[in-house]
Design an enzyme around this catalytic site. Sequence first.
Site, PDB file in Angstrom:
ATOM      1  N   ARG A 140       0.883   1.003  -2.963  1.00  0.00           N
ATOM      2  CA  ARG A 140       0.432   0.305  -4.161  1.00  0.00           C
ATOM      3  C   ARG A 140       0.531  -1.195  -3.895  1.00  0.00           C
ATOM      4  O   ARG A 140       1.607  -1.690  -3.567  1.00  0.00           O
ATOM      5  CB  ARG A 140       1.295   0.712  -5.348  1.00  0.00           C
ATOM      6  CG  ARG A 140       1.300   2.204  -5.599  1.00  0.00           C
ATOM      7  CD  ARG A 140       2.597   2.673  -6.233  1.00  0.00           C
ATOM      8  NE  ARG A 140       2.743   2.263  -7.618  1.00  0.00           N
ATOM      9  CZ  ARG A 140       2.527   3.061  -8.658  1.00  0.00           C
ATOM     10  NH1 ARG A 140       2.153   4.298  -8.456  1.00  0.00           N
ATOM     11  NH2 ARG A 140       2.686   2.631  -9.881  1.00  0.00           N
TER      12      ARG A 140
ATOM     13  N   LYS B 277       0.677 -12.900 -10.159  1.00  0.00           N
ATOM     14  CA  LYS B 277       0.580 -11.683  -9.353  1.00  0.00           C
ATOM     15  C   LYS B 277      -0.242 -10.673 -10.124  1.00  0.00           C
ATOM     16  O   LYS B 277      -0.219 -10.637 -11.361  1.00  0.00           O
ATOM     17  CB  LYS B 277       1.965 -11.122  -9.040  1.00  0.00           C
ATOM     18  CG  LYS B 277       2.748 -10.616 -10.236  1.00  0.00           C
ATOM     19  CD  LYS B 277       4.095 -10.069  -9.810  1.00  0.00           C
ATOM     20  CE  LYS B 277       4.890  -9.558 -11.014  1.00  0.00           C
ATOM     21  NZ  LYS B 277       6.233  -9.076 -10.645  1.00  0.00           N
TER      22      LYS B 277
ATOM     23  N   ASP C 135       2.957  14.243 -16.369  1.00  0.00           N
ATOM     24  CA  ASP C 135       4.382  14.010 -16.648  1.00  0.00           C
ATOM     25  C   ASP C 135       4.625  12.914 -17.668  1.00  0.00           C
ATOM     26  O   ASP C 135       5.763  12.720 -18.093  1.00  0.00           O
ATOM     27  CB  ASP C 135       5.111  13.638 -15.352  1.00  0.00           C
ATOM     28  CG  ASP C 135       4.765  12.224 -14.889  1.00  0.00           C
ATOM     29  OD1 ASP C 135       3.576  11.870 -14.921  1.00  0.00           O
ATOM     30  OD2 ASP C 135       5.684  11.488 -14.495  1.00  0.00           O
TER      31      ASP C 135
ATOM     32  N   GLY D 294      -4.849   6.515 -13.372  1.00  0.00           N
ATOM     33  CA  GLY D 294      -5.092   5.111 -13.689  1.00  0.00           C
ATOM     34  C   GLY D 294      -4.908   4.206 -12.493  1.00  0.00           C
ATOM     35  O   GLY D 294      -5.007   2.994 -12.607  1.00  0.00           O
ATOM     36  N   ASP D 295      -4.652   4.795 -11.325  1.00  0.00           N
ATOM     37  CA  ASP D 295      -4.364   4.029 -10.123  1.00  0.00           C
ATOM     38  C   ASP D 295      -5.656   3.565  -9.455  1.00  0.00           C
ATOM     39  O   ASP D 295      -6.756   3.964  -9.828  1.00  0.00           O
ATOM     40  CB  ASP D 295      -3.551   4.898  -9.161  1.00  0.00           C
ATOM     41  CG  ASP D 295      -2.607   4.072  -8.311  1.00  0.00           C
ATOM     42  OD1 ASP D 295      -2.865   2.865  -8.146  1.00  0.00           O
ATOM     43  OD2 ASP D 295      -1.610   4.630  -7.823  1.00  0.00           O
TER      44      ASP D 295
ATOM     45  N   ASP E 297      -2.586  14.583 -13.155  1.00  0.00           N
ATOM     46  CA  ASP E 297      -2.175  13.192 -13.027  1.00  0.00           C
ATOM     47  C   ASP E 297      -1.709  12.963 -11.591  1.00  0.00           C
ATOM     48  O   ASP E 297      -1.443  13.926 -10.853  1.00  0.00           O
ATOM     49  CB  ASP E 297      -1.045  12.931 -14.026  1.00  0.00           C
ATOM     50  CG  ASP E 297      -0.519  11.509 -13.966  1.00  0.00           C
ATOM     51  OD1 ASP E 297      -1.318  10.593 -13.728  1.00  0.00           O
ATOM     52  OD2 ASP E 297       0.693  11.331 -14.138  1.00  0.00           O
ATOM     53  N   LYS E 298      -1.613  11.717 -11.170  1.00  0.00           N
ATOM     54  CA  LYS E 298      -1.153  11.440  -9.807  1.00  0.00           C
ATOM     55  C   LYS E 298       0.284  10.954  -9.790  1.00  0.00           C
ATOM     56  O   LYS E 298       1.174  11.626  -9.259  1.00  0.00           O
ATOM     57  CB  LYS E 298      -2.060  10.402  -9.122  1.00  0.00           C
ATOM     58  CG  LYS E 298      -1.676  10.151  -7.656  1.00  0.00           C
ATOM     59  CD  LYS E 298      -2.499   9.048  -7.051  1.00  0.00           C
ATOM     60  CE  LYS E 298      -2.075   7.686  -7.569  1.00  0.00           C
ATOM     61  NZ  LYS E 298      -0.703   7.320  -7.132  1.00  0.00           N
ATOM     62  N   THR E 299       0.524   9.802 -10.402  1.00  0.00           N
ATOM     63  CA  THR E 299       1.854   9.208 -10.330  1.00  0.00           C
ATOM     64  C   THR E 299       2.850  10.022 -11.139  1.00  0.00           C
ATOM     65  O   THR E 299       2.670  10.248 -12.330  1.00  0.00           O
ATOM     66  CB  THR E 299       1.817   7.765 -10.851  1.00  0.00           C
ATOM     67  OG1 THR E 299       0.812   7.046 -10.132  1.00  0.00           O
ATOM     68  CG2 THR E 299       3.158   7.087 -10.663  1.00  0.00           C
TER      69      THR E 299
ATOM     70  N   GLU F  22       7.939  -3.504 -10.745  1.00  0.00           N
ATOM     71  CA  GLU F  22       8.541  -4.834 -10.900  1.00  0.00           C
ATOM     72  C   GLU F  22       9.971  -4.837 -10.403  1.00  0.00           C
ATOM     73  O   GLU F  22      10.420  -5.778  -9.757  1.00  0.00           O
ATOM     74  CB  GLU F  22       8.482  -5.256 -12.365  1.00  0.00           C
ATOM     75  CG  GLU F  22       7.181  -5.901 -12.770  1.00  0.00           C
ATOM     76  CD  GLU F  22       7.393  -6.939 -13.861  1.00  0.00           C
ATOM     77  OE1 GLU F  22       8.185  -6.653 -14.764  1.00  0.00           O
ATOM     78  OE2 GLU F  22       6.798  -8.009 -13.774  1.00  0.00           O
TER      79      GLU F  22
END
Length: 1252
Positions: free
Chosen positions: A606, A573, A836, A687-688, A411-413, A509
């Site tokens: 991001r 947004k 994670d 998922g990025d 995973d990345k994030t 957010e």
Amino acid sequence: MDGQDPALGCEQEQKGQPAFTWEVWANNRAHHERLRKKSAFCWSKKKYAGNAIKTAKYNVLTFLPLNLYEQLHRMANVYFVFVILLQTFPEISTLPWYALIFPLSCLLTIRALRDLLDDIGRHQSDRKINSRPCEILSGGSFCWKKWCDICVGDIVRLHKDSLVPADMLLLCSSEPNSLCYVETSDIDGETNLKFRQALMVTHQELTSEESLAAFDGKVTCEEPNSRMHSFTGVLQWRGETHALSGERILLRGCKLRNTNTCYGLVIYAGFDTKIMRNCGKIKRKKTKLDRMMDRLVVIIFLVLLATSLCLAIASGFWAKTFQEKHSYLAALYQHTTPAKQAFFSFWGFTILLSVIIPMSMYITFEFIYLVNSYFINWDLEMYYAVKDIPAKARSTSLNDQLGQVEYIFSDKTGTLTQNIMSFKKCCVNGTIYALGTGHENKQPSGLVLTQSCHGGKTLDSSNVGLREAAHRDSDPVLREFLRLLAICHTVMVEERGDQLVYQAASPDEEALVLAARSLGYIFLSRTQDTITISELGVKRTYQVLAMLDFNSDRKRMSVLVRDPQGAIRLYTKGADTVILERLRGRGPNQDFTERALDHFAEETLRTLCLASKELSEEEYDEWGRRHRMANILLQGRACELDRLYEEMEQDLELLGVTAIEDKLQEGVPETIQLLKLGNIKVWVLTGDKQETAMNVGYACKLLTGDMEILEEKEVSEILEAYRVRSNNISGSDCVSQQHPEPLCHKKRALVISGDFLDTILQKGEVLQKKGQLWQLLSCRGTTDPQEQGSLVEKAFVDLATSCQAVICCRVTPKQKALIVQLVKKHKKVTTLAIGDGANDVNMIKTADIGVGISGQEGVQAVQCSDYALAQFCYLQRLLLVHGRWGYLRICKFLRYFFYKTFAGLVTQVWFAFHSGFTAQPLYEGWFLTLYNVFYTAYPVLSVGLLEQDVSAKKSLQFPELYTIGQQDKLFNYRIFCVTLLHGVSTSLTSFYITLWAFEDHVGSRTVGDYESFSVTVATSALLSVLVEIILDTKFWTAFSFLIVTASLLLFCLLSFLTQSIDAFRIAPAVFRFPDATQNALTDPYVLLVVLLSLVVNTIPSLTIRSYNAITGNTSIQQVRICFKYQYLEPVRLLLVMGWMPFPMEVTRPLISLQKICWKARQEPEPSVELRTHVPRGSFHHRSSYAFSHQEGYAGLITHGESLHTKGTHTSKGTHTSKGTHTSKGTHTTNATCATTPLHPQETTPSWPSHHS
């Protein structure tokens, strides 16, 4: 945590609604207890389950039979029991009963005790959970009872920080409008608070215990199911029907937060709850060595049967010849025939040779795995002191496979990055703003959009700070931009004293709201239909007309508000891919804004696009009427709302873009660099957005500047070439022909999206829908969709595995698991998945090894993992040190366990040739029993626990050594055959040297009797095995010396005890060799025979080891020579000077190894601060980061009449986010906001987004 599964929408609704057959009557236990449903056969059981759970497998009565039944599912145990049953027949029994009963009893007892301890833990956990206190409405008042006492239809009262005991319909709460805050980290891994809200009718009517006791509503809903994020039903009460959705449901396992009291009606209890329906069994993972061992046991068993058959046939022929030659003994054989004797001999030899498959090996196996797991737990180098998190081996049977990993899926994030968001930059109205480094009164240089002499847009410096520009309030676009940040969100605010605490659905957010607050636009409060903010000290209240919520399909959210002047505006947004295509037209600054998006993506930031538009009253009235009608639909509600949202979010005006940073974790670049040197390929499944993922790949050294990036267009071309050449050309050859230069000389990386993966991972309908690959394959004449899909899969996997790195963007959790499954299916390699968040659970379960990161997103990934780490960087030590050591130890253990078994016990076969093939055992029964348990087990156990070829430091310094495990070099079928031949040769030498010595010679005190012969062969074989283990042990400790000494002492001691005269007198049938060892080994002649056998057995091993040491055949030995003589650098210098002090056979592999290491050392160390590595404009497609991974809370915000009854908050006092962000008075901070040049090398401070 990256992408989540898409929210429920049109696709799911088209599959049909579930049957609404689950009916719950409030406060009516008797009715629910009467209802029953059919079970197996003619039995029936209660339809509504109780709330007690039972995860334990055994009880007092079922433990013994059930555990034995489970253990007999192991083929080895079945074989051992089969042999023991054969021993019960006196006609064929050749071994004493204890020779096999004792080891099998030990094995079954150890495993049973382990299972018992695990089950006791489950019983304790069940008892603890079922005994938790709760308040249940009974007899008109609430009484304290246990969770296990809850039934469907009960009304339960919950208090702050308590766990939800069952799936309940929220009836009301102490918060305004019955709002309820819950934490769902144990369900979906998210630590951010979620919001639930009761129906307005129950909120208004159920205001006391009396009204709750009189509540007689009926809930009709779907049957219990595992869909965690969906619920459909209706509440019928007082002649009215009210629609229910997942927003009204509190799931079991949630924790009540920031809510003093709430009341709920139990809908599902116990195993009917959604979380229990999702508690599927984790499939037991087996290592490559485990699977190989299963096959080897079958092979050994077949060889054993074949050997027994041959010896039995020989026994028959021998009996026939003997009877013909000695006819005067015919009376002794009148009740038997050669065929009958051969039959009994077959089973006798089967029993006699059964000890070649040792039960003690499995016992030792379990112990080695367990201790090596504790070594991982105790490693202080993998202890994260900041959060007091040690490494944890949650599985004890995969340690050796850690040394064979070839592919890592990450995973990345939160795994490669820290998942701590901070606002870094923004682009508004042609100006790029970033955080300055000076004090508040300084104005750092920045960038503005100016007009060049050629009429084009260029970048120029400016001294205008973002804070100053915001406070000057002269730019209407900037004003709208900051107003959107303060209004367009689903953040909830809670007042704690003189502070405001923000609760956000995602850290992105929260970072945006904090940035707006720091610039003077402060979110103060919200109600169901209003939101109040402070704009530069002026409080303004906006009427919220509609909230168009986010989901992962829409990739955007909007809020429709009426400002104090009466104007209606839509603020939106979302991802740039969905916002830019919905703009009214290309504005004067859109080109510059898109360039800024490219720039932000190159810095791995991001991004979000912000836009707005103004509506007339007529437009809103028409749209609002249809929106209200869609909201009350029971069928197709999501589809209709999506259509209305799509209609509203058109003809937007671009305001600007934001950029948020998610920093790399410490040590990630260095770790990936070491893994690459160890021939481990790292795939990033995220998922990025593509640009962000690619630049994180560059920053962490996964991608390098000399790599050719293959994107979807190139992949499609290669797959088309595969179609053309697929008749006789493999996918990898197709790749080589498409790109003439060899893959080994040109590095490649593959970057694709989840949408493109749909054409590869899915079959039939999806392929036909996508069209492109379907048409390509249809040209071949293949009509089977599954076959076509398999061809595409094979081509894709061949292409992807030929690349040095793979990045898959915008993938769902299901796609992550499917990618892992594809590589396992087509490449047969060992895979490791690390993540994670809850969205990584499928991937972690699918991979051969799952590693969970104890990060920001709950503990669900850790709970489903095999190993838990605090940081990604600890993966290098887990694999390169513990994994390689574990593989080395298990391989050496297996080699020498098989060797000592064959060396000591195959002598039974040779003895058969000299005993008339009568299946008479050569050894005493006690020696057979204790040989694998005490005499030779401990030295091999020491090797399995402590063996090291090089130190941990050198293992990390030379990761190239890791490739030995990937190539299965230390234990494979060839090595097993060599071990078999080695053991057989040792047994031959031990037996026939002793036979030769005893044939025509007698000792000074003994004669060549059977007992002395047996003891001499046993001692020769035992000492040869111990010497062989001593020679091959590379890492000696005091424990190792003690173990070898203990083995010899145990042989002497137990031989004395089992061969004593006293024991013989007590049980002569059990202790059959009185004083045999003492008589034999005190004879000098016998000792010389033993010494001769030992020398002959040892000389070949010493010769081979000396040859390998001289020629340097193995990489491990090469590195050991380097470490021992410390001449890695001197060798290079001497070679440069033209000197050659060592043989070329030694220096050539050393130089090759050094070149790899020097190349790695010469590469510059990457900085943790992310930099741009890709030229601007190299990204052909942008897909900006979606700011949340789940549906937002717009529906919950807009369902009630009022979220707060105290009115709006003023801007006085201190306002914080989760108690960490404070600002008083005019809300200033120490950071300075300023415009900054468009240089990716510059570093700037940021507004951090902290979490309480």
